[in-house]
Structure formats: C-alpha cells, structure tokens
Design a protein around this motif. Sequence first.
Motif, PDB file in Angstrom:
ATOM      1  N   SER A 171     -41.050 -10.300  11.456  1.00 24.06           N
ATOM      2  CA  SER A 171     -40.588  -9.774  10.379  1.00 24.06           C
ATOM      3  C   SER A 171     -40.848  -8.353  10.288  1.00 24.06           C
ATOM      4  CB  SER A 171     -41.169 -10.481   9.055  1.00 24.06           C
ATOM      5  OG  SER A 171     -41.124  -9.931   7.825  1.00 24.06           O
TER       6      SER A 171
ATOM      7  N   HIS B  72     -38.250  -2.590   6.661  1.00 23.95           N
ATOM      8  CA  HIS B  72     -36.702  -2.695   7.050  1.00 23.95           C
ATOM      9  C   HIS B  72     -35.674  -2.122   5.953  1.00 23.95           C
ATOM     10  CE1 HIS B  72     -35.566  -6.027   4.274  1.00 23.95           C
ATOM     11  NE2 HIS B  72     -36.867  -6.664   4.634  1.00 23.95           N
TER      12      HIS B  72
ATOM     13  N   ARG C  52     -33.129   0.773   6.641  1.00 26.57           N
ATOM     14  CA  ARG C  52     -31.664   0.357   6.299  1.00 26.57           C
ATOM     15  C   ARG C  52     -31.196   1.771   5.292  1.00 26.57           C
ATOM     16  NH1 ARG C  52     -32.317  -3.908   3.911  1.00 26.57           N
ATOM     17  NH2 ARG C  52     -32.047  -5.221   5.191  1.00 26.57           N
TER      18      ARG C  52
ATOM     19  N   ASP D 274     -33.502  -8.517   7.870  1.00 30.15           N
ATOM     20  CA  ASP D 274     -34.192  -7.603   8.560  1.00 30.15           C
ATOM     21  C   ASP D 274     -33.899  -7.172   9.858  1.00 30.15           C
ATOM     22  OD1 ASP D 274     -35.422  -9.760   9.184  1.00 30.15           O
ATOM     23  OD2 ASP D 274     -37.430  -8.924   9.335  1.00 30.15           O
TER      24      ASP D 274
END
Length: 299
Positions: free
Chosen positions: A179, A183, A187, A202
Amino acid sequence: MCGIVGLHLRNPELHPRLGELLSGMLGEMQDRGADSAGIAVYGDPTWSPPGQGCVSMLETGVADITGAAAAVSEALGTPVAAQLVDNTLLLTAASDSEEILAAARSVYPDGLVAGFGADLAVLKGVGAPRDLVRAWDLPNATGWQGVGHTRMATESAVTPSGAHPYAVGPEQCLVHNGSFANHASIRRELRAAGIEFDSENDTEVGARFVAHQLAQGRDVETALKELCATFDGFYTLLVSNHDSFAVVRDAIACKPAVIAETDDWVAMASEYRALADLPGVENARIWEPEPEVVYAWTR
C-alpha cells in the motif's frame, strides 16, 4: 495481502511452456488474493502477432467481433483484427500500438484500456484466479515473459479497473503487493502534469509515476529508485516492459518476495511455493531481495 508472480524466460526452448508455467505460479497465489487477477503476456503470437501493435480493452460491451474489427479498422484507416479472450477485447494491426489505441478509444470511449504495445496482451478480471486462468486458456499461451497478480482488495473497489497489472505505458506493466500511503498527493501532482487516471487504486499511481519517468527518458532502474525516494508505504513491485524485468521492495522490506535464477529463466513471487515447480528450480540461485535494491534483467 495480494500475490505477485513473474517469469522471464532466457531459453527459447521454454517459450512454448510460458502459459503453463505462469498458470501454476498464479494458482499457487490464489489464497493471497481471490477477489480478482490479471496477467501480462509478452510474445504470444495468437494474442499479439509478431510485428503488430496490440491493444487490450475491457468494458467495451462487444458481442460482434466482426463489427468491432470493422469499426476500429475504419477509425484507424487500415485493417484491424479483433478477438475476445473472456471479457478482454484484443485489437491488433500492422500499425503502431498507440495509433491503434487512439482509434479504439474513438470507437469505445468508455472502454478501459488494460494494456497496449507490441507483443503484449493484458487480461484481467474479477473472480478466483484459477477460474480466470481457465477462462483465458492461459496454459496454452506462449512467449518469453509473463507477469501475474492475485488481488485482495483493501482500498478500492473489486472491479476490472482495480485489478492488476497496470499497463499504462507502451509495452509496460506493474504489479504491486502492499500500500502506498501518499498516493493521493502524488496523484494530484501527476494530474496537474496532464496525466489521466482510470481508477482510485493506489497501484495505478505507482504505474503512472513509473511510466512518466520512462517517458522522460529514464531507464527502469532509475525510475524505480525515484519511486523509492518519492512514495511512502510498504510495497513489493514487479515492473516489466518489452525487454526487461525488474523487482524492488520498500525500505524495510515489509512485503514478502523471493527471486530465483537459472541459466534458463529468472522468476519472482510473493512466496517460494509459486516457484517450486519451475523446471530446474533445484539448481537455482534463490534469495530474498534486499530493501530498496533494484534487481533488473534485460532480454
């Protein structure tokens, strides 16, 4: 959890067995993730004929293959062949894959691009990995390289768009166990640079980041070192393109991984049991990858 497998064949005599070997590896990882699964296969002449570009699309709603081929052929301006492999539409033509991709998007604007590039077919779907392997007829696939993933969803929906691999650059794909904690901010930065996303997963952020690095001229090893410096979280990643195969883990090597290498092949998986039936594994050099060390092989 989630399970990763990858196989890079050095010995051409093993190319006819790629699908058979990859099927066994993926099946061993089913209990690490039975929500969905996906594969990327390099070099199968039926799915991606030599010398042609190939686009893999999901969620097109295609029932008429002849009509699909005609529609994309008209948009491209040159003949396109179409086939359905379970729920994936494969479009191939004697054209650059990005040109085929543009034509396919004009015909199927709501379709999900699973992958594109010469010699590359990407299949993914929702369901138990062993069931999907049978639906794809994966044991009969051939080629020189294959990557697979079994998913246990933790932070986004169980849909084809959430399944791995993420193949967002030409001939590229990425699979991930773990994980990414930051993220969302990455992004936003990538979107500000004009990069579009297909999901809230993610892993897609990692794949888009690597593809962006490669598009700027960096090699795979440099791109993955930059990812390690940018992303927080825990991860094992396998990244491949047409001619390379690379593995990296996070700074504390939180997620499991094992690599095996012989003169005939290089393989990696989340657990050794996925490698145990590979030919000659008893003579392989076997090790766990070190934290933040990029291991890469070139065809």
